[in-house]
Design an enzyme around this catalytic site. Structure first.
Site: not given
Ligand code: NAI
Length: 736
Positions: A74, A97, A162, A164, A166, A406, A435, A510, A512, A724
């Protein structure tokens, strides 16, 4: 109709597994062309492989869907977007994601642990979104998802880096939602919970198996659909449940007094109230957030020095009883009241308005061209100050609040009430009477919209058993009830209340239990829960409004009633009215029993020919026209110079009595500049909406433009920084 993504191009980052894979499959199944991005790293961001993305692409294609893979990080955002453009020619939707984890307790978090997490989550989302942004802007469509986490929202041990990143993404989304709004770009944030390789180390295996990513995908799809207008939202989602989050703010406390230093001790002493979430508010934008703070500035300055002195309050509670000389003149702690059209409508229903009467529609339907707030709603605005519990902090009023009844109500309206707003009340104890059997406390509440006084209410409350403290019996501050003339009434209106009238009315604020809970009513000596006195007040007020003022709220000036006998929900109300000049005397009875419920009551109306400042004559020219004419002359004289200096188009919407009254364009961008009435055909850089009156106040220097903005009197859309430059054209208008 099912939601289709036919023709849409979607980029899902980190779509090689877990949640991202699920989104990619779901979008493709509904017709979207999908870029499946994944660099195939391990959970800590190490290693690379094209296998993860390829596998998902194959899965999609095997089902007849359209997908291409992208294996870049990314951080190489342009390449991701380029893949979408090369393969499908556009980009409509971005789901940020991709993610990794590098969990460590805070002390052990290394620079690398910190940086990698920020780079993939926060910086990665920034870069990918920025690469897509201009394409979305140009096509006037875009949907963006940020993936936050409960760890960011609430904190989680070992996830400082993480958390921070998020929550940084949420901040990013909040601003993108604002900047993208006018281009039909919507940006929302989710905090998902799902079993995946990221969670399998922290969750028990059966939970990982049952919290399926497929339960999260539907929210993402809906937020990304063209039908969905949600913007700037934050959602928790998992296991098939979805909830929305927002900020909640306590009413707070003013810890500063006029001409006195603000001290940490004052903060300490008010701490529990600062943190008390009773009647909290939910500010949704910077303007709403700042409004109350700016209001405080003017409130503190206008306060008398005797107000809210904590030492005096402590002394009175210690001594007990009523001490008029201490209580009179005291301010009840600040309250803000926020409402919108739904509350106005709920109130109108609460006081018996019905769509059966076509005249009532203007109070029941926000789309009605004359949609208005009932004038008697003014008591709801101000009662928060009296009922919010603030009375108990007034020095010299050490009373049993379960014994408060009242007794009387007065309300005077200075402007037709707006149908929404955040208003502030200044409540003062103006008199305390003895009163014998009880004490009477007279409280004045002034309700302001910014600096503008909207209405004034006087609450007269009777405290049973609190008399005998040796005080006076009469008040020259109290608005007196007046008996009706001794002749047959000029008009009689009979109206029924329903069995649920009190249950409906209480929703206006209200709460009451006396009005809903049979056992509570029994404790007060009533057979059944009784109707709110102020509900009967609302019925009677609107009877007069219809009978003698053609349901025109701007004609309603004031109302006074004394609450004499209770009414039971389901009984009928008979309002008898006598018109003498602009005053309508009234008495409201329970039809079934003949008992007088409201006595000594009257409504004062504005005369239709009344040209007082509260009721300005209609149809006259706007004051602002003169100013625009003058600006027009100036632009003619020195237009090209101004165009060079300013280089912007300003739109103006001037309102009068809450309605759009005129539109102006000041074009200091094209040719030698021009000023004309009406909208601009091209792009306006910034648009101001302001009432004719406030415009004049700003122009003549009486109202500071910044203050006007923060108090909501001046609304600004577009490039706010350009405001301004307006100074150049507006300055020296004080002469006008
Ligand atoms: P996952 O590990 O299955 O999916 C994350 C994917 O991102 C992986 O396939 C990985 O290869 C890919 N990835 C990592 N770095 C990358 C990069 N620099 N460029 C491109 N792709 C990259 O994890 P999951 O659980 O599916 O998580 C998805 C998102 O949801 C994440 O951002 C995670 O932090 C967030 N999340 C997930 C929770 C959960 O309960 N599963 C809870 C809270 C947040």
């Amino acid at each position: 109709m099912s939601l289709s993504f036919e023709g849409r191009v979607v980029l899902v980052t980190g779509a090689g597994g877990g949640l991202g894979r699920e989104y990619a499959l779901a979008f493709a199944a509904r017709g979207a062309s999908v870029v499946v991005n994944d660099l195939g790293a391990d959970t800590k961001g190490g290693g690379r492989s094209s296998a993860a993305a390829d596998k998902v692409v194959e899965e999609i294609r095997a089902k007849g869907g359209k997908a291409v893979a992208n294996y870049d990080s990314v951080e190489d955002a342009e390449k991701l977007i380029q893949t979408a453009l090369d393969a499908f020619g556009r980009i409509d939707i971005v789901v940020n994601n991709a993610g990794i984890l590098r969990d460590r307790s805070f002390a052990r978090t290394s620079d690398l642990d910190w940086d990698l997490i920020q780079r993939v989550h926060l910086r990665g989302s920034f870069l990918v979104t920025r690469a897509a942004w201009n394409h979305m802007k140009k096509q006037n469509f875009g949907r963006i998802i940020m993936t936050a986490s409960a760890a960011g929202i609430y904190g989680n041990f070992g996830q400082a880096n993480y958390s921070a990143a998020k929550l940084g993404m949420l901040g990013l989304a909040n601003t993108l939602a604002i900047e993208g709004q006018k281009y039909n770009i919507r940006c929302n944030t989710i905090a998902p919970v799902a079993g995946s390789r990221l969670t399998e180390t922290v969750m028990p295996p059966d939970l990982v198996a049952s919290l399926k990513p497929e339960y999260v995908a539907p929210l993402v799809l809906w937020l990304c659909h063209e039908q969905c207008q949600e913007n700037g939202g934050l959602f928790e989602v998992g296991g098939g449940w979805i909830g929305k989050l927002r900020w909640e703010r306590s009413r707070g406390r003013i810890v500063r007094q006029k001409n006195k230093p603000t001290t940490p001790e004052a903060v300490r002493d008010d701490w529990s109230r600062i943190c008390d979430f009773t009647n909290s508010t939910t500010p949704a934008n910077v303007q709403e957030s700042l409004e109350s703070i700016v209001t405080v500035l003017s409130r503190v300055e206008s306060e008398s020095e005797a107000g809210a002195n904590p030492t005096a309050a402590a002394a009175s509670v210690a001594s007990g009883g009523i001490n008029p000389s201490e209580a009179v003149g005291q301010k009840i702690p600040t309250t803000l009241f926020s409402y919108d059209h739904t509350k106005c409508i709920m109130y109108a229903l609460g006081v018996g308005m019905s769509t059966k009467d076509s005249d009532h529609l203007r109070f029941l339907y926000e789309g009605h061209p004359d949609f208005s707030c009932l004038p008697t709603y003014g008591v709801i605005l101000s009662q928060a100050a009296v009922m919010g519990g603030g009375l108990s902090s007034v020095p010299g009023l050490n009373i049993d609040f379960t014994k408060v009844l009242h007794g009387e109500q007065y309300l005077e309206i200075y402007k037709p009430l707006p149908t929404s707003g955040t208003l502030n009340n200044v409540a003062t104890v103006v008199d305390v009477l003895d009163k014998g059997s009880g004490a009477v406390i007279v409280i004045d509440v002034k309700t302001y919209n910014g600096d503008e006084l909207l209405c004034y209410g006087q609450f007269t409350v009777f405290v049973v058993g609190a008399g005998g403290f040796g005080g006076k019996r009469q008040s020259d501050k109290a608005k007196a009830p007046l008996p009706p003339p001794k002749r047959a009434p000029d008009a009689v209106v009979i109206d029924s209340t329903t069995a649920d009238q009190a249950a409906l009315y209480r929703l206006s604020g209200d709460w009451n239990p006396l009005h809903i809970d049979p056992s509570f009513a029994a404790m007060g000596g009533f057979k059944a829960p009784i109707l709110h006195g102020l509900c009967t007040f609302g019925f009677a007020g609107r009877h007069v409004l219809k009978q003698f003022a053609n349901n025109d709220p701007s004609r309603f000036k004031a109302i006074k009633v004394r609450f004499a006998k209770p009414v039971l929900p389901g009984q009928s109300l008979q309002t008898e009215m006598w018109k003498e000049g602009n005053r309508v005397y009234m008495e409201c009875k329970v039809k079934e029993t003949g008992a007088v419920a409201l006595a000594g009551a009257y409504v004062d109306l504005h005369d239709t020919s009344d040209a007082s400042p509260e009721n300005p004559p209609q149809g006259e020219g706007l004051q602002s026209e003169l100013v625009f004419a003058e600006i027009g002359r100036r632009v003619k004289d020195m237009g090209s110079e101004l165009v060079k200096k300013v280089n912007a188009v300003f739109g103006w919407e001037i309102t009068k009595d809450g309605k759009k009254a005129a539109q102006w364009t000041i074009d200091l961008k094209n040719g030698a500049g021009s000023v004309h009435r009406g909208p601009f055909t091209g792009k306006v850089d910034v648009t101001f909406t302001v009432s004719d009156e406030n415009f004049m106040e700003v122009v003549t220097g009486k109202l500071n433009p910044q203050k006007a903005f923060f108090s909501g009197k001046l609304k600004v859309k577009g490039n706010i920084m350009l405001s301004q430059k307006l100074e150049v054209i507006l300055k020296d208008h004080a002469k006008l």
